[in-house]
Design a protein around this motif. Structure first.
Motif, mmCIF file in Angstrom:
data_model
loop_
_atom_site.group_PDB
_atom_site.id
_atom_site.type_symbol
_atom_site.label_atom_id
_atom_site.label_comp_id
_atom_site.label_asym_id
_atom_site.label_seq_id
_atom_site.Cartn_x
_atom_site.Cartn_y
_atom_site.Cartn_z
ATOM 1 N N GLY A 1 2.206 2.262 -3.227
ATOM 2 C CA GLY A 1 1.297 2.890 -4.182
ATOM 3 C C GLY A 1 0.244 1.978 -4.788
ATOM 4 N N LEU B 1 0.391 7.698 4.471
ATOM 5 C CA LEU B 1 0.816 6.639 3.558
ATOM 6 C C LEU B 1 -0.284 5.613 3.328
ATOM 7 N N ASN B 2 -1.500 5.925 3.731
ATOM 8 C CA ASN B 2 -2.639 5.100 3.319
ATOM 9 C C ASN B 2 -2.753 3.782 4.081
ATOM 10 N N VAL B 3 -2.063 3.633 5.194
ATOM 11 C CA VAL B 3 -2.207 2.373 5.928
ATOM 12 C C VAL B 3 -2.928 2.539 7.263
ATOM 13 N N VAL B 4 -3.119 3.774 7.693
ATOM 14 C CA VAL B 4 -3.882 4.014 8.923
ATOM 15 C C VAL B 4 -4.994 4.987 8.558
ATOM 16 N N ASN B 5 -6.178 4.736 9.065
ATOM 17 C CA ASN B 5 -7.299 5.627 8.762
ATOM 18 C C ASN B 5 -7.363 6.756 9.773
ATOM 19 N N ALA C 1 8.946 5.404 0.581
ATOM 20 C CA ALA C 1 8.750 5.412 2.029
ATOM 21 C C ALA C 1 9.031 4.062 2.642
ATOM 22 N N HIS D 1 -3.146 7.055 -3.595
ATOM 23 C CA HIS D 1 -2.338 5.910 -4.028
ATOM 24 C C HIS D 1 -1.524 6.230 -5.277
ATOM 25 N N ASP E 1 -6.697 -0.601 10.474
ATOM 26 C CA ASP E 1 -5.396 0.060 10.454
ATOM 27 C C ASP E 1 -4.344 -1.023 10.370
ATOM 28 N N LEU E 2 -3.331 -0.775 9.565
ATOM 29 C CA LEU E 2 -2.310 -1.814 9.414
ATOM 30 C C LEU E 2 -1.102 -1.526 10.301
ATOM 31 N N LEU F 1 1.436 8.203 -4.005
ATOM 32 C CA LEU F 1 2.437 7.359 -3.332
ATOM 33 C C LEU F 1 3.398 6.715 -4.319
ATOM 34 N N LEU G 1 0.836 -1.198 0.000
ATOM 35 C CA LEU G 1 0.000 0.000 0.000
ATOM 36 C C LEU G 1 0.872 1.250 0.000
ATOM 37 N N ILE G 2 1.950 1.214 0.802
ATOM 38 C CA ILE G 2 2.851 2.366 0.855
ATOM 39 C C ILE G 2 3.504 2.599 -0.510
#
Lengths: 278, 302
Positions: free
Chosen positions: A99, B51-55, B79, B71, A277-278, B74, A96-97
């Motif tokens: 992209g 970075l789209n991994v935590v809301n 990162a 996305h 949440d990851l 990114l 995900l990071i």
């Protein structure tokens, strides 16, 4: 779409255990053909399975898709672990990071399992065709290509089942536990099935109207067991004064039910991924 | 100046715990930023959100002035957060190849970036055979594959041995000198001080400071002084208009400046007044001293 498939292919094909399981699955699928070789020759009793009519068109479509369907558990292991490993290696986070969107992530998995189902269906189609053409008494095109709806049912069944696996992989995040969960789910469905059948069939005969909506049941319902359809089995039943009169056909509403479950499981997988949440 | 990332009023709650509290800051192109704060101050959570991994619970952020979706943005970012995450059963090269596929870029640069981090000779080794330092360097190579607009590093030296720390720092300095914007989250102050031009200081999810490193506290620096006659020196300092405070520790006099003053002018002045120094240094507070001062102020205010 090819990009997503390619991404997933790199992940799977470089993993030795996945590779071995996938290869084992397709080899086993091919080995359905070996059933033809089952032959007993004990003095007066001569039995050659291939001559019992199981390879006759169009019955062979039913028989082969049913047998091939039982092998799906090999791929289930691969699919559950390809999902759960993303969590345990935390590579889902890195994906995900880097992209990949969450939608693309789910899509890449779904496209991959659909590809598995499609290739399996093609395999079964070719093997069945070869087996049928070599053993069937009846090789007119009309007979050869009737009942091919079993292939469609086989494809839908696999996609549906694999979608459950994907969902469980995301939900449980550990492959062993997810497979265990799948088994528990199966048992619960069977118990519920038994209870409903026992409770309702006493008064009326429509218990199947409920059970056919169970996710796993709906998938196994698509291709019903073919053994009782075989001439030999019917003969046997007649001798004990029974007559089999089951409905073996693939019904459109059964396909719709499985497709509905498939979309729900994929949608839930996406929602779960989005919410967490990851 | 081009804005790369702007965060406004970002809040993240984990149940009753507020990890990030109404945080706003912007990242401009070309600077090297440090996000400073003790463990648990919300650094990683903030980066995770962008970075789209935590809301996020509330608030918003946007990349590159909000022209693209997160996305897609990114793909122009490099990162790594926390530990390096790769497929353990795949070689370094294949892992990077996968990243190229995800970022939709060509695979030509893999060797070049592996060379940069000194892993080219290990490119066909499986990731799981790497030491932590090598994993971290592979992660940096992976983050650089797309020649990113910004490189985000979260605690890049965490858990490394001194040699590994040194390698990573040299690498970061090297990358910074090429003009890449860097955002470095760390609780190690000297690390940030060595490479960063700007800092965002966080504490318990609050922003304490945002701006250039040397303006973190309004300070004109201080003199470190020694004289054979410290008492005369102290008497003189007490009446000096430019000195607001003095401290003596082990014979070393520290005089904090109220207004800027050069060392040579001060020295001349002292000699003129009959005080001879054996030691004179004009210093700025180190980041650590500034940081402690900043957080102390807050403690006092509470």
């Amino acid at each position: 779409m090819l990009r997503l498939l390619n991404i997933e292919f790199i992940k799977l094909w470089n993993n030795r255990s996945s590779k071995v399981l996938i290869l084992a699955y397709f080899i086993l699928l091919t080995s359905i053909a070996l059933i033809a070789a089952i032959k007993f020759d004990i003095g007066p009793i001569q039995f050659h399975l291939a001559e019992q009519g199981i390879f006759d068109f169009p019955y062979i479509w039913h028989f082969n898709t049913y047998v091939a369907g039982t092998l799906k558990f090999f791929l289930a292991i691969v699919i559950v672990s390809m999902m759960a490993n993303e969590y345990s290696n935390k590579t889902i986070k890195q994906n995900l990071i880097d992209g990949l969107s969450k939608k693309e992530f789910i899509a890449s998995k779904f496209i991959t399992v659909s590809a598995f189902a499609l290739i399996s269906t093609l395999f079964v189609f070719i093997i069945t065709l070869i087996l049928g053409l070599s053993f069937s008494d009846n090789t007119e095109a009309y007979h050869v290509f009737s009942d091919t709806e079993y292939l469609l049912a086989f494809f839908v069944k696999l996609v549906g089942f694999f979608s459950i696996c994907l969902f469980l992989g995301i939900l449980v995040k550990r492959s062993a536990f997810a497979l265990g969960f799948l088994f528990v789910w199966y048992v619960i469905e069977k118990i519920a099935y038994g209870l409903i059948r026992w409770e309702i069939s006493a008064t009326q005969d429509n218990w199947e109207n409920i059970t056919r909506f169970f996710p796993l049941e709906s998938m196994s319902n698509l291709i019903k067991e073919p053994a009782t359809r075989l001439g030999a089995a019917k003969e046997l039943a007649k001798q004990v004064g029974e007559e089999f009169n089951f409905d073996y056909a693939v019904h459109w509403y059964e396909i719709v039910i499985v497709l509905a479950w498939t979309s729900l499981f994929i949608y839930w997988s996406y929602k779960l991924l989005k919410k967490r949440d990851l | 100046m081009e804005t790369i990332l702007s965060i406004s009023n970002l809040t993240k709650k984990y149940g009753s715990l507020t990890a990030v509290n109404n945080l706003s800051f912007t990242i401009q192109k070309g600077n090297v930023y440090g996000i400073l704060g003790p463990n648990g101050s919300g650094k990683s959570t903030t980066l995770g959100i962008t970075l789209n991994v935590v809301n996020e619970t509330s608030g918003s952020f946007n990349w590159f002035n909000g022209q693209t979706s997160t996305h897609l943005a990114l793909k122009k970012v490099g990162a790594i957060i926390e530990r390096p995450n790769f497929y353990p059963y795949m070689s370094a090269y294949k892992n990077l190849k996968l990243v190229c596929k995800i970022k939709d870029i060509s695979e030509d640069k893999i060797d070049e970036k592996l060379e940069l981090v000194g892993l080219l000779d290990r490119k066909n080794s499986k990731f799981k055979t790497f030491s932590l330092g090598m994993k971290q360097r592979l992660a940096i190579a992976s983050a650089l594959l797309n020649d990113p607009e910004i490189l985000i590093l979260d605690e890049p030296t965490n858990g490394l041995d001194p040699q590994g720390i040194h390698q990573i720092r040299a690498l970061i300095k090297d990358i910074a000198s090429q003009g890449t914007t860097i955002l470095l989250a760390s609780h190690l102050l000297d690390e940030v001080e060595k490479v960063c031009s700007h800092v965002v200081v966080l504490r318990k999810g609050h922003k304490l400071y945002e701006g250039p490193v040397d303006q973190m506290i309004s300070s004109n620096g201080f003199f470190e002084l020694k004289s054979d006659d410290n008492q005369a020196l102290l008497n003189y300092l007490a009446s000096h208009p430019n000195i607001k405070d003095t401290k003596v520790l082990d014979g070393l006099v520290t005089a904090f400046l109220e207004a800027p003053m050069s060392a040579s002018a001060f020295n001349k002045e002292l000699i003129h007044n009959g005080i001879v120094l054996s030691h004179l240094v004009l210093r700025k507070e180190s980041l650590e001293e500034q940081f402690l001062q900043l957080t102390d102020n807050l403690n006092d205010a509470n």
